[in-house]
Design an enzyme around this catalytic site. Structure first.
Site, PDB file in Angstrom:
ATOM      1  N   ILE A 263       3.904  11.228   3.827  1.00  0.00           N
ATOM      2  CA  ILE A 263       2.984  11.628   2.754  1.00  0.00           C
ATOM      3  C   ILE A 263       1.661  12.121   3.356  1.00  0.00           C
ATOM      4  O   ILE A 263       1.057  13.071   2.870  1.00  0.00           O
ATOM      5  CB  ILE A 263       2.714  10.434   1.798  1.00  0.00           C
ATOM      6  CG1 ILE A 263       4.028   9.849   1.257  1.00  0.00           C
ATOM      7  CG2 ILE A 263       1.784  10.838   0.649  1.00  0.00           C
ATOM      8  CD1 ILE A 263       4.841  10.720   0.352  1.00  0.00           C
TER       9      ILE A 263
ATOM     10  N   GLY B 153      11.942   0.177   3.968  1.00  0.00           N
ATOM     11  CA  GLY B 153      13.105  -0.274   3.211  1.00  0.00           C
ATOM     12  C   GLY B 153      13.902  -1.329   3.961  1.00  0.00           C
ATOM     13  O   GLY B 153      13.517  -1.755   5.060  1.00  0.00           O
TER      14      GLY B 153
ATOM     15  N   LEU C 171      -1.269  10.301   3.756  1.00  0.00           N
ATOM     16  CA  LEU C 171      -2.463   9.730   3.106  1.00  0.00           C
ATOM     17  C   LEU C 171      -3.129  10.696   2.125  1.00  0.00           C
ATOM     18  O   LEU C 171      -4.319  10.979   2.198  1.00  0.00           O
ATOM     19  CB  LEU C 171      -3.467   9.217   4.155  1.00  0.00           C
ATOM     20  CG  LEU C 171      -2.959   8.073   5.028  1.00  0.00           C
ATOM     21  CD1 LEU C 171      -4.064   7.552   5.932  1.00  0.00           C
ATOM     22  CD2 LEU C 171      -2.382   6.923   4.204  1.00  0.00           C
TER      23      LEU C 171
ATOM     24  N   ASN D 250       3.673  -2.215   8.941  1.00  0.00           N
ATOM     25  CA  ASN D 250       3.671  -0.852   8.442  1.00  0.00           C
ATOM     26  C   ASN D 250       5.031  -0.221   8.795  1.00  0.00           C
ATOM     27  O   ASN D 250       5.891  -0.888   9.381  1.00  0.00           O
ATOM     28  CB  ASN D 250       2.495  -0.078   9.063  1.00  0.00           C
ATOM     29  CG  ASN D 250       1.934   0.933   8.076  1.00  0.00           C
ATOM     30  OD1 ASN D 250       2.695   1.625   7.394  1.00  0.00           O
ATOM     31  ND2 ASN D 250       0.626   1.024   7.990  1.00  0.00           N
TER      32      ASN D 250
ATOM     33  N   SER E 252       0.820  -1.211   0.000  1.00  0.00           N
ATOM     34  CA  SER E 252       0.000   0.000   0.000  1.00  0.00           C
ATOM     35  C   SER E 252       0.855   1.262   0.000  1.00  0.00           C
ATOM     36  O   SER E 252       1.821   1.377   0.753  1.00  0.00           O
ATOM     37  CB  SER E 252      -0.914  -0.005   1.225  1.00  0.00           C
ATOM     38  OG  SER E 252      -1.704   1.160   1.227  1.00  0.00           O
TER      39      SER E 252
ATOM     40  N   ASN F  66      -5.808  -0.207   7.169  1.00  0.00           N
ATOM     41  CA  ASN F  66      -4.598   0.488   7.637  1.00  0.00           C
ATOM     42  C   ASN F  66      -4.923   1.140   8.982  1.00  0.00           C
ATOM     43  O   ASN F  66      -5.402   2.272   9.030  1.00  0.00           O
ATOM     44  CB  ASN F  66      -4.176   1.526   6.595  1.00  0.00           C
ATOM     45  CG  ASN F  66      -3.017   2.373   7.076  1.00  0.00           C
ATOM     46  OD1 ASN F  66      -2.429   2.098   8.125  1.00  0.00           O
ATOM     47  ND2 ASN F  66      -2.687   3.402   6.323  1.00  0.00           N
TER      48      ASN F  66
ATOM     49  N   GLY G 170       8.057  -5.437   4.398  1.00  0.00           N
ATOM     50  CA  GLY G 170       9.064  -4.705   5.171  1.00  0.00           C
ATOM     51  C   GLY G 170      10.446  -5.003   4.634  1.00  0.00           C
ATOM     52  O   GLY G 170      11.024  -6.045   4.925  1.00  0.00           O
ATOM     53  N   GLY G 171      10.946  -4.110   3.775  1.00  0.00           N
ATOM     54  CA  GLY G 171      12.336  -4.196   3.339  1.00  0.00           C
ATOM     55  C   GLY G 171      12.650  -5.278   2.337  1.00  0.00           C
ATOM     56  O   GLY G 171      13.816  -5.649   2.184  1.00  0.00           O
TER      57      GLY G 171
ATOM     58  N   CYS H 116      -3.436   4.822  11.667  1.00  0.00           N
ATOM     59  CA  CYS H 116      -3.878   6.204  11.505  1.00  0.00           C
ATOM     60  C   CYS H 116      -4.165   6.788  12.881  1.00  0.00           C
ATOM     61  O   CYS H 116      -4.595   6.064  13.781  1.00  0.00           O
ATOM     62  CB  CYS H 116      -5.179   6.267  10.699  1.00  0.00           C
ATOM     63  SG  CYS H 116      -5.024   5.705   9.018  1.00  0.00           S
TER      64      CYS H 116
HETATM   65  C1  LIG Z   1       5.881   6.381   0.370  1.00  0.00           C
HETATM   66  C2  LIG Z   1       5.130   5.363   1.174  1.00  0.00           C
HETATM   67  C3  LIG Z   1       3.756   5.477   1.307  1.00  0.00           C
HETATM   68  C4  LIG Z   1       3.038   4.522   2.053  1.00  0.00           C
HETATM   69  N1  LIG Z   1       1.682   4.632   2.157  1.00  0.00           N
HETATM   70  C5  LIG Z   1       0.981   3.687   2.835  1.00  0.00           C
HETATM   71  C6  LIG Z   1      -0.442   3.727   2.882  1.00  0.00           C
HETATM   72  O1  LIG Z   1      -1.100   4.584   2.266  1.00  0.00           O
HETATM   73  N2  LIG Z   1      -1.073   2.775   3.614  1.00  0.00           N
HETATM   74  C7  LIG Z   1      -0.409   1.773   4.274  1.00  0.00           C
HETATM   75  O2  LIG Z   1      -1.047   0.919   4.908  1.00  0.00           O
HETATM   76  N3  LIG Z   1       0.951   1.694   4.210  1.00  0.00           N
HETATM   77  C8  LIG Z   1       1.640   2.616   3.518  1.00  0.00           C
HETATM   78  N4  LIG Z   1       3.007   2.519   3.441  1.00  0.00           N
HETATM   79  C9  LIG Z   1       3.696   1.407   4.121  1.00  0.00           C
HETATM   80  C10 LIG Z   1       4.004   0.259   3.147  1.00  0.00           C
HETATM   81  O3  LIG Z   1       2.823  -0.296   2.602  1.00  0.00           O
HETATM   82  C11 LIG Z   1       4.796  -0.875   3.862  1.00  0.00           C
HETATM   83  O4  LIG Z   1       4.014  -1.404   4.901  1.00  0.00           O
HETATM   84  C12 LIG Z   1       6.117  -0.395   4.447  1.00  0.00           C
HETATM   85  O5  LIG Z   1       6.705   0.615   3.663  1.00  0.00           O
HETATM   86  C13 LIG Z   1       7.124  -1.541   4.624  1.00  0.00           C
HETATM   87  O6  LIG Z   1       7.418  -2.154   3.381  1.00  0.00           O
HETATM   88  P1  LIG Z   1       8.692  -1.723   2.450  1.00  0.00           P
HETATM   89  O7  LIG Z   1       9.890  -1.687   3.345  1.00  0.00           O
HETATM   90  O8  LIG Z   1       8.744  -2.777   1.384  1.00  0.00           O
HETATM   91  O9  LIG Z   1       8.358  -0.370   1.915  1.00  0.00           O
HETATM   92  C14 LIG Z   1       3.735   3.459   2.700  1.00  0.00           C
HETATM   93  C15 LIG Z   1       5.126   3.354   2.548  1.00  0.00           C
HETATM   94  C16 LIG Z   1       5.828   4.274   1.800  1.00  0.00           C
HETATM   95  C17 LIG Z   1       7.314   4.119   1.658  1.00  0.00           C
END
Ligand SMILES: Cc1cc2nc3c(=O)[nH]c(=O)nc-3n(C[C@H](O)[C@H](O)[C@H](O)COP(=O)(O)O)c2cc1C
Length: 308
Positions: free
Chosen positions: A72, A220, A74, A195, A22, A128, A247-248, A131
Site C-alpha cells: 500500500i 495472514g 502508507l 509487522n 494498524s 511503525n 500476525g495471522g 519504514c
Molecule cells: C493491507 C495492510 C496494510 C497495513 N498497514 C500497516 C500500517 O500502516 N502500519 C503498520 O504498522 N502495519 C501495517 N500493516 C501490518 C499489520 O498491522 C500487521 O502487523 C500484519 O499484517 C500482521 O498481522 P495480520 O497477519 O493479522 O495481518 C498492514 C498490513 C496489511 C495487510
C-alpha cells in the site's frame, strides 16, 4: 464462569485484549457499521505520516497461500487532517485510540508525535519503525537497533509521560531480541510484533512481478508461526515488557497461541478483510477458549507456555 478479559499494556488498562491492527481498519470508520469499536481493547490506526500520501501504484494487493501481500505504501491524509477529523470521530465512539506513527526520518516521526501530543482520546502511540530511512539509502529503521532506538527516543521525548509508546518490530531481522532491547533502552514502554515479512510474487504467464511495487508485506495465517517465535523470544529475553502481539490471527485459539507465547494483548489485521466482524468474534472465541481450558482470567494465560 465468565473469564475476566481485562488486561494491560504497562500503564494502559484495557477492558478486553483484542485490538485492530494498524492498516487493516483505516481510521475506524470502515468497521463501525459492523463492530462496536468501544467494546474492543482498542483501535490501532493506519500509520500516520506528516503529509498526505497517495501510496504506491496498483496492483498493490496479491493473494498468497494462507496469506496476502500488500504494498500500500502508507497511503493517508497526513497528521493535520487526522487530528482535525478522524481522531475526534474515533474519540466520540468511545474507543481507546492507539495512533500508529510513521516517518522517513527521525525528525518526521517526532514531528508527527508532537502534533498528536495532548489530543483527547489518544491512549498510546505505536511507532511503525518498518519504514525506509530516507537519509540512509532506504534502510528500514526496524532492521538496525541504533536507528530503531533513535526513532523511539525521538518520539518518547515529545510524548506526554502518561502516554505509552510501543515500538512495532519487524520480523525481517536475523535476531529480533537486540532490536527489542534497543527500543526498550531508548524509552519504549512496550513492543508490538510482528509487522509483515517482505515477500514477492511473480505472475508466471506474464513473467512480471504481481505487485506494481515489486515487493510487498506478507501477512495472514502463513506468518503466525513467525509471530509466535518472535513473541516467544522477546518475552524470554524481556520478561516484564508489555507486548501487543499480531500476525495471522484468524480465530480465538490463534490469539491464545500468541498470548501463551507472551502477548499481553492481540491485534487482528488481515482477517478483517475477509470478515469485518473478526475482532469481536475473535475476542468472544478467545474468552471461550480460555474458559474451556480452565483460565479464570485472561492475564493468567499470558506467557503461560514459558517454563516457570
Ligand atoms: C493491507 C495492510 C496494510 C497495513 N498497514 C500497516 C500500517 O500502516 N502500519 C503498520 O504498522 N502495519 C501495517 N500493516 C501490518 C499489520 O498491522 C500487521 O502487523 C500484519 O499484517 C500482521 O498481522 P495480520 O497477519 O493479522 O495481518 C498492514 C498490513 C496489511 C495487510
Amino acid at each position: 464462569m465468565a473469564v475476566d478479559m481485562r488486561t494491560n499494556l504497562g500503564t494502559l488498562e484495557l477492558p478486553a485484549p483484542v485490538l485492530t491492527a494498524s492498516g487493516c481498519a483505516g481510521y475506524g470508520r470502515e468497521l463501525a457499521p459492523y463492530v462496536e469499536l468501544a467494546a474492543l481493547g482498542g483501535v490501532v490506526t493506519k500509520s500516520i505520516m506528516r503529509n498526505p500520501r497517495s501510496g504506491r501504484a496498483t496492483p498493490r494487493m496479491a493473494e498468497t497461500p494462507s496469506g496476502m501481500l500488500n504494498s500500500i505504501g502508507l497511503q493517508g491524509s497526513g497528521v493535520d487532517e487526522f487530528v482535525a477529523n478522524d481522531l475526534p470521530w474515533l474519540t466520540e465512539q468511545g474507543c481507546r485510540v492507539i495512533v500508529s506513527v510513521a516517518g522517513g526520518s527521525v525528525e518526521e516521526y517526532a514531528e508527527v508525535a508532537k502534533l498528536l501530543r495532548g489530543q483527547p482520546g489518544l491512549v498510546a502511540l505505536e511507532v511503525n519503525i518498518s519504514c525506509p530511512n530516507v537519509e540512509s539509502r532506504g534502510e528500514v529503521f526496524a532492521c538496525d537497533p541504533d536507528a530503531a532506538a533513535r526513532v523511539v527516543a525521538g518520539v518518547r521525548a515529545v510524548t506526554a509521560p502518561d502516554v505509552p509508546v510501543l515500538a512495532k518490530l519487524s520480523p525481517d531481522v536475523t535476531d529480533i531480541v537486540p532490536v527489542a532491547q534497543a527500543c526498550v533502552g531508548a524509552g519504549a514502554d512496550g513492543l508490538s510484533m510482528i509487522n509483515t515479512l517482505l515477500g514477492m510474487a511473480i505472475d508466471v504467464d506474464t513473467a512480471r512481478p504481481v505487485l506494481a511495487g515489486v515487493t510487498g508485506g506478507l501477512s495472514g495465517p502463513a506468518i503466525r508461526p513467525v509471530a509466535v517465535r518472535c513473541i516467544w523470544q522477546v518475552r524470554a529475553a524481556l520478561p516484564e515488557v508489555p507486548i501487543l502481539g499480531m500476525g495471522g490471527v484468524r480465530h480465538g485459539v490463534d490469539a491464545l497461541e500468541l498470548v501463551l507465547a507472551g502477548a499481553n494483548a492481540v491485534s487482528v489485521g488481515t482477517a478483517v478483510f475477509g470478515d469485518p466482524g473478526a475482532c469481536p468474534r475473535i475476542q468472544a472465541e478467545l474468552a471461550e477458549a480460555l474458559a474451556a481450558r480452565g483460565y479464570a482470567r485472561f492475564t493468567d494465560a499470558v506467557s503461560a507456555a514459558h517454563p516457570r
